[in-house]
Scaffold this motif. Structure first.
Motif, short mmCIF file in Angstrom:
data_model
loop_
_atom_site.label_atom_id
_atom_site.label_comp_id
_atom_site.label_asym_id
_atom_site.label_seq_id
_atom_site.Cartn_x
_atom_site.Cartn_y
_atom_site.Cartn_z
N VAL A 1 -27.13 16.67 22.47
CA VAL A 1 -26.71 17.68 21.50
C VAL A 1 -26.17 16.92 20.30
O VAL A 1 -25.65 15.80 20.45
N GLU B 1 -27.59 22.95 19.91
CA GLU B 1 -28.87 23.04 20.61
C GLU B 1 -29.15 21.75 21.37
O GLU B 1 -29.02 20.66 20.82
N GLY C 1 -33.97 23.03 23.76
CA GLY C 1 -33.94 24.21 22.91
C GLY C 1 -32.84 25.20 23.21
O GLY C 1 -32.56 26.09 22.41
N ASP C 2 -32.18 25.06 24.37
CA ASP C 2 -31.08 25.97 24.71
C ASP C 2 -29.85 25.63 23.87
O ASP C 2 -29.55 24.47 23.62
N VAL C 3 -29.11 26.66 23.46
CA VAL C 3 -27.85 26.47 22.76
C VAL C 3 -26.73 26.51 23.80
O VAL C 3 -26.67 27.43 24.63
#
Length: 98
Positions: A21, A8, A86-88
């Motif tokens: 990350v 994430e 918040g994006d994976v």
């Protein structure tokens, strides 16, 4: 050596412009075990990174002594790949050859 993992994207602090990350602890341990030379300043490890169609050279930084590494993700990459807090993302890292 190279590794691929999902992680994430997170903002360092709520008002900061730095995004990272976090490598899984097991992968961070593998990276440490693969080093053939001492780490650089602040325990950094030079790597070549790919996320989507973007590839760049940067460094991993340990998050505390023996903790997982964190990888900075610069703004041009976030824009090019359309990713945000918040994006994976799927990340590929390779140790930079000396």
């Amino acid at each position: 050596m190279s590794w691929t993992f999902d992680a994430e994207l997170f903002r360092w602090k709520s008002d900061a412009s730095w995004f990272f990350v976090r490598l899984p602890q097991e992968l961070s341990d593998e990276v440490r075990d693969s080093l053939t030379a001492p780490p650089g300043g602040f325990g950094s490890v030079r790597v070549v990174v790919s996320i989507g169609g973007s590839t760049w050279a940067t460094s991993l930084f340990p998050e505390g002594k023996g903790g997982p590494y964190v990888l900075p993700v610069k703004k041009p990459v976030r824009i090019a790949e359309g990713i945000d807090d918040g994006d994976v993302v799927t990340v590929r890292i390779a140790l930079e050859q000396a």
